[in-house]
Scaffold this active site. Structure first.
Site, PDB file in Angstrom:
ATOM      1  N   GLY A 136       0.784  -1.239   0.000  1.00 19.32           N
ATOM      2  CA  GLY A 136       0.000   0.000   0.000  1.00 19.32           C
ATOM      3  C   GLY A 136       0.810   1.281   0.000  1.00 19.32           C
ATOM      4  O   GLY A 136       0.384   2.306  -0.534  1.00 19.32           O
ATOM      5  N   ASP A 174      -5.903   2.270  10.332  1.00 20.41           N
ATOM      6  CA  ASP A 174      -7.330   1.932  10.430  1.00 20.41           C
ATOM      7  C   ASP A 174      -7.581   1.318  11.811  1.00 20.41           C
ATOM      8  O   ASP A 174      -7.884   2.031  12.768  1.00 20.41           O
ATOM      9  CB  ASP A 174      -7.658   0.979   9.270  1.00 20.41           C
ATOM     10  N   PHE A 231     -13.968   3.347   2.782  1.00 21.34           N
ATOM     11  CA  PHE A 231     -12.934   2.544   2.141  1.00 21.34           C
ATOM     12  C   PHE A 231     -12.404   3.299   0.924  1.00 21.34           C
ATOM     13  O   PHE A 231     -13.150   3.651   0.023  1.00 21.34           O
ATOM     14  CB  PHE A 231     -13.484   1.176   1.715  1.00 21.34           C
ATOM     15  N   ASP A 243      -5.429  -0.370  -2.520  1.00 19.01           N
ATOM     16  CA  ASP A 243      -6.123  -1.271  -3.438  1.00 19.01           C
ATOM     17  C   ASP A 243      -7.487  -1.722  -2.943  1.00 19.01           C
ATOM     18  O   ASP A 243      -7.811  -1.619  -1.761  1.00 19.01           O
ATOM     19  CB  ASP A 243      -5.289  -2.531  -3.630  1.00 19.01           C
ATOM     20  N   ARG A 264      -4.523   0.546  -7.479  1.00 17.63           N
ATOM     21  CA  ARG A 264      -3.350   1.190  -6.859  1.00 17.63           C
ATOM     22  C   ARG A 264      -2.777   2.290  -7.742  1.00 17.63           C
ATOM     23  O   ARG A 264      -2.127   3.206  -7.265  1.00 17.63           O
ATOM     24  CB  ARG A 264      -2.251   0.149  -6.611  1.00 17.63           C
TER      25      ARG A 264
HETATM   26  P1  5GP Z   1      -4.858  -1.506  10.186  1.00 14.71           P
HETATM   27  O1  5GP Z   1      -6.291  -1.927  10.364  1.00 14.71           O
HETATM   28  O2  5GP Z   1      -3.919  -2.613  10.606  1.00 14.71           O
HETATM   29  O3  5GP Z   1      -4.554  -0.181  10.820  1.00 14.71           O
HETATM   30  O4  5GP Z   1      -4.702  -1.266   8.642  1.00 14.71           O
HETATM   31  C1  5GP Z   1      -3.958  -2.144   7.941  1.00 14.71           C
HETATM   32  C2  5GP Z   1      -4.006  -2.073   6.470  1.00 14.71           C
HETATM   33  O5  5GP Z   1      -5.327  -2.224   6.014  1.00 14.71           O
HETATM   34  C3  5GP Z   1      -3.521  -0.781   5.845  1.00 14.71           C
HETATM   35  O6  5GP Z   1      -2.118  -0.722   5.774  1.00 14.71           O
HETATM   36  C4  5GP Z   1      -4.144  -0.927   4.483  1.00 14.71           C
HETATM   37  O7  5GP Z   1      -3.324  -1.736   3.672  1.00 14.71           O
HETATM   38  C5  5GP Z   1      -5.458  -1.621   4.770  1.00 14.71           C
HETATM   39  N1  5GP Z   1      -6.570  -0.657   4.823  1.00 14.71           N
HETATM   40  C6  5GP Z   1      -7.179  -0.121   5.896  1.00 14.71           C
HETATM   41  N2  5GP Z   1      -8.151   0.746   5.520  1.00 14.71           N
HETATM   42  C7  5GP Z   1      -8.143   0.746   4.171  1.00 14.71           C
HETATM   43  C8  5GP Z   1      -8.892   1.465   3.174  1.00 14.71           C
HETATM   44  O8  5GP Z   1      -9.783   2.286   3.411  1.00 14.71           O
HETATM   45  N3  5GP Z   1      -8.574   1.190   1.867  1.00 14.71           N
HETATM   46  C9  5GP Z   1      -7.611   0.296   1.515  1.00 14.71           C
HETATM   47  N4  5GP Z   1      -7.395   0.124   0.215  1.00 14.71           N
HETATM   48  N5  5GP Z   1      -6.875  -0.374   2.431  1.00 14.71           N
HETATM   49  C10 5GP Z   1      -7.148  -0.142   3.736  1.00 14.71           C
HETATM   50 MG    MG Z   2      -1.008  -1.909   4.234  1.00  8.79          MG
END
Ligand code: 5GP
Ligand code: MG
Length: 177
Positions: A47, A105, A154, A161, A167
């Site tokens: 990402g 997130d 999202f 992605d 991407r």
């Molecule tokens: P975490 O939940 O561990 O903070 O987020 C981890 C990963 O989830 C991020 O690095 C990203 O790759 C993916 N992610 C979280 N929210 C989104 C979003 O809104 N869009 C996309 N494409 N990926 C997300």
């Molecule tokens: Mg990621």
């Protein structure tokens, strides 16, 4: 592909302005830590691929980049299904480290990788994300540099992605998958 886009959330011009400002902040801070400090960028793939490429070209100090893998989403989903699976750790012992990810997130990925990097005794570890969702989980995770705070939607584009697509979009967009 364009038909899937609901709207542009952050346009490319705004992204590049913010990336430049983040780089200035990072440069100022690292110079305060140490004269002629070197920095190891640890970029969480896939990402952060475009973000880190743009960010590093705005950083004037000596840099090395190390790529790490982490994934919490598999296939056609917009909710993370499991704890992040994290790949091999880079060698950061005695180094100033900047951990770079696309979006904060649940915060699980950043917290997990930062914790693992700390066990290697780097000189310092700072964290940088392009996006942070306005969620209690994300806001609770200490993060040194944040590009934009966004609503809990999202998003894709600029490296992010859905099912590994989108991407390549230069703008950060909300989609209708
Ligand atoms: P975490 O939940 O561990 O903070 O987020 C981890 C990963 O989830 C991020 O690095 C990203 O790759 C993916 N992610 C979280 N929210 C989104 C979003 O809104 N869009 C996309 N494409 N990926 C997300
Ligand atoms: Mg990621």
């Amino acid at each position: 592909m364009i038909r899937d886009i609901e709207r542009i959330l952050i346009a490319r011009g705004a992204i590049s302005d913010r990336v430049r400002a983040l780089a200035e902040e990072i440069t100022r801070d690292i110079n305060e830590k140490e004269d002629e400090a070197e920095l190891v960028l640890v970029a969480v793939m896939t990402g952060s691929i475009i973000f880190v490429a743009d960010l590093m070209r705005n950083l004037p100090m000596k840099i090395r980049i190390q790529l790490m893998t982490a994934s919490s989403y598999v296939g056609k989903t917009t909710t993370s299904s499991h704890d992040p699976v994290v790949g091999k750790l880079p060698d950061v012992t005695g180094k100033h480290v900047l951990l770079v990810d696309d979006i904060l997130d649940s915060g699980k990925t950043l917290t997990r990788i930062q914790g693992e990097l700390e066990t290697l005794h780097p000189k310092s570890v700072d964290t940088c994300v392009l996006l942070r969702k306005k969620l209690p989980s994300a806001m609770a995770v200490p993060c040194t540099y944040v590009g934009f705070d966004i609503e809990d939607e999202f998003v894709v584009g600029y490296g992010l992605d859905y099912d590994d697509y989108y991407r390549n979009f230069p703008d950060i967009c909300v989609i209708n998958p």
